[in-house]
Design an enzyme around this catalytic site. Structure first.
Site, short mmCIF file in Angstrom:
data_model
loop_
_atom_site.label_atom_id
_atom_site.label_comp_id
_atom_site.label_asym_id
_atom_site.label_seq_id
_atom_site.Cartn_x
_atom_site.Cartn_y
_atom_site.Cartn_z
N GLN A 14 4.92 -9.33 3.60
CA GLN A 14 4.67 -8.91 2.39
C GLN A 14 5.83 -9.14 1.64
O GLN A 14 5.82 -9.51 0.40
CB GLN A 14 4.48 -7.55 2.40
CG GLN A 14 3.19 -7.13 2.94
CD GLN A 14 3.16 -5.66 3.21
OE1 GLN A 14 3.80 -4.94 3.49
NE2 GLN A 14 1.57 -4.97 3.13
N SER A 31 9.21 1.92 6.82
CA SER A 31 7.76 1.84 6.63
C SER A 31 7.05 3.02 6.94
O SER A 31 7.79 3.98 7.86
CB SER A 31 7.34 0.78 7.43
OG SER A 31 7.79 -0.59 7.04
N MET A 80 -4.32 -7.52 4.01
CA MET A 80 -4.82 -6.51 4.74
C MET A 80 -6.05 -6.50 5.28
O MET A 80 -6.37 -5.84 6.64
CB MET A 80 -4.64 -5.45 3.83
CG MET A 80 -4.92 -3.95 4.52
SD MET A 80 -3.72 -3.22 5.53
CE MET A 80 -2.39 -2.67 4.18
N CYS A 139 0.85 -1.00 0.14
CA CYS A 139 0.16 -0.09 -0.04
C CYS A 139 0.79 1.35 0.05
O CYS A 139 0.26 2.37 -0.32
CB CYS A 139 -0.91 0.08 1.18
SG CYS A 139 -0.14 -0.09 2.59
N ASN A 140 2.12 1.31 0.31
CA ASN A 140 2.94 2.23 0.33
C ASN A 140 4.29 2.22 -0.28
O ASN A 140 5.30 3.00 -0.21
CB ASN A 140 3.12 2.96 1.62
CG ASN A 140 3.45 1.83 2.69
OD1 ASN A 140 4.66 1.04 2.28
ND2 ASN A 140 3.21 1.81 3.82
#
Length: 461
Positions: A120, A109, A194, A50-51
């Site tokens: 992940q 992160s 998630m 997601c980032n």
């Protein structure tokens, strides 16, 4: 071969660019194939969260490999390579190793020290292996990165607050919406990793009742059973949205999942929190205009976390950094030591050739020697040459493990005019040992200009 890491994250790129770069599970096999089809890319692992979106690769040359990977990312995202260059980072050789270990430790992160990244990264590596995209070089790098990630969390307080992206988003979003998570009803859209983490976090914070929706109802039912939630058919989403306090959407969809029209059955005026934890975004921008609804997406979360760092203490961060530095030094030292193996093998192969030629000459010159005498001479010559080569072989491996150690192997090749490529003449054992090398020049930065920003892991250009 060279180790290379190239990517963009919440630290370097806006969410719209991360959305274009994001790689869905359905897109992953094709993108791995595209990378391996490029002439200078031998191995590849794609990490898309997601980032961050990153590619770890073993390439035959730094500049050519970088060009190949940048071209694939440009085509995939529909973004000009010059625009990508403004927001992507490149790590080469030892810097790529450092980056992998730092990422696995949660030190890069959005929420400092979060542990979800380990899973992940493991999934990214397993996917690459399943599609035969990861070989020995990335196998060694990924396996060690996972071990380092676990070590930093086990031996430091880097994750002492137990925060994740989900917990940080809930904390921030609930505060903005004026909602108490404890006792709040919640709907999670998406039954992936998630989604599971979100349900676990909600349950741990006392939220309930919980609901989970997914395009595949069977998967939603399995997840619901694990977290004492209720599975919601996807075609019943509007009704479910009308009566919950918190909605968390975290799907792998390439388009919006929620629009303003989906909230048409909502009649209550009580506040409602919508957390969009997907990249690309699941929630259309028009939802935020609805009365009583607070929307928090990854862009807003990133901005808030950067403004108010809620990560681990400085001492825990320093401890984790010290572990990473030591592990990088040990790993790169082992690689540099292994890189000299082909040179040592070629040196021993050259010695074998010289010995055999001289023994053959002796046999022709002294035809009356008995078999026993020939065997004794052969044994003596082999023993003398072996003793002469033993210390240099051991010492060059030790020296090669130190920074700049590649110069010693280069000196041997130059002094003895060794053909490292011609390893067929050496023994099977020595050849196997040589081929354990991840890359013959994995950490050779000689092809980079002095002072190049890429030497220091900064910038794509």
């Amino acid at each position: 071969m060279n180790l290379l890491a190239i990517g963009a994250s919440h630290r370097t790129a806006p969410v719209p660019l991360l959305e274009r770069l994001a790689v869905t599970p359905d897109e992953l096999p094709g993108l791995l194939n595209e990378l391996l089809a490029r002439p200078h890319v031998a191995e590849a692992v794609i990490l898309s969260t997601c980032n961050r979106v990153e590619i770890y690769a073993a390439v035959s040359g730094f500049h050519a490999g970088l060009s190949d990977i940048a071209g694939v990312l440009s085509a995939h995202s529909g973004t000009d390579v010059n625009e990508l260059a403004e927001h992507m980072y490149v790590r080469h050789g030892a810097d790529a190793v450092d980056h992998a270990f730092t990422v696995a430790s949660g030190m890069d992160s959005m929420v400092l020290g979060e542990t979800q990244i380990i899973g992940q990264l493991r999934t990214a590596y397993e996917n690459a292996r399943a599609h035969e995209a990861a070989g020995r070089a990335l196998h060694d790098l990924m396996q060690q990165a996972l071990r380092v990630g676990k070590r930093t969390h086990n031996e430091t307080g880097i994750d002492e607050r137990g925060r994740s992206v989900v917990s940080a988003a809930l904390e921030l979003g609930a505060g903005r919406a004026g909602i108490d998570v404890a006792g709040a009803s919640a709907l999670v859209i998406g039954a992936g990793a998630m989604g599971a983490l979100t349900l676990a976090t909600l349950r741990r914070n006392g939220a309930g009742p919980l609901h989970v929706a997914n395009r595949g109802l069977a998967r939603a039912q399995r997840l619901a059973e694990a977290y004492e939630a209720t599975a919601v058919p996807f075609d019943a989403l509007r009704a479910a949205l009308a009566d919950v306090d918190i909605v968390v959407s975290a799907t792998a969809s390439t388009g919006h999942v929620l629009h303003a029209a989906d909230f048409s059955e909502r009649v209550s005026s009580k506040p409602q929190l919508i957390l969009d934890l997907a990249v690309p975004r699941d929630v259309d921008a028009d939802v935020a205009d609805l009365p009583g609804i607070t929307v928090l997406d990854m862009a807003g979360l990133s901005e808030a976390l950067h403004a108010h760092d809620g990560g681990a203490s400085a001492s825990a961060e320093a401890e984790a950094r010290a572990i990473i530095d030591a592990e990088v030094a040990a790993f790169t030292g082992r690689l540099r030591s292994a890189e000299v193996a082909p040179t040592v093998a070629a040196l021993r192969g050259r010695a074998d050739q010289v010995m055999e030629a001289e023994l053959e000459r002796l046999a022709n010159k002294c035809p009356h020697m008995t078999d026993e005498q020939r065997a004794e001479v052969r044994h003596t010559v082999h023993r003398v040459v072996g003793q002469l080569l033993h210390q240099p072989s051991v010492r060059v491996r030790q020296l090669a493990a130190e920074p700049g150690g590649e110069q010693y192997a280069a000196a041997l090749r130059e002094l003895f005019a060794l053909d490292v490529a011609g390893l067929s003449a050496v023994s099977d054992h020595t050849t196997a040992e040589a081929l354990q090398v991840t890359a013959d020049d994995a950490f050779d930065s000689a092809d980079l200009p002095a002072g190049s920003p890429v030497r220091h892991g900064v910038g794509l250009r």
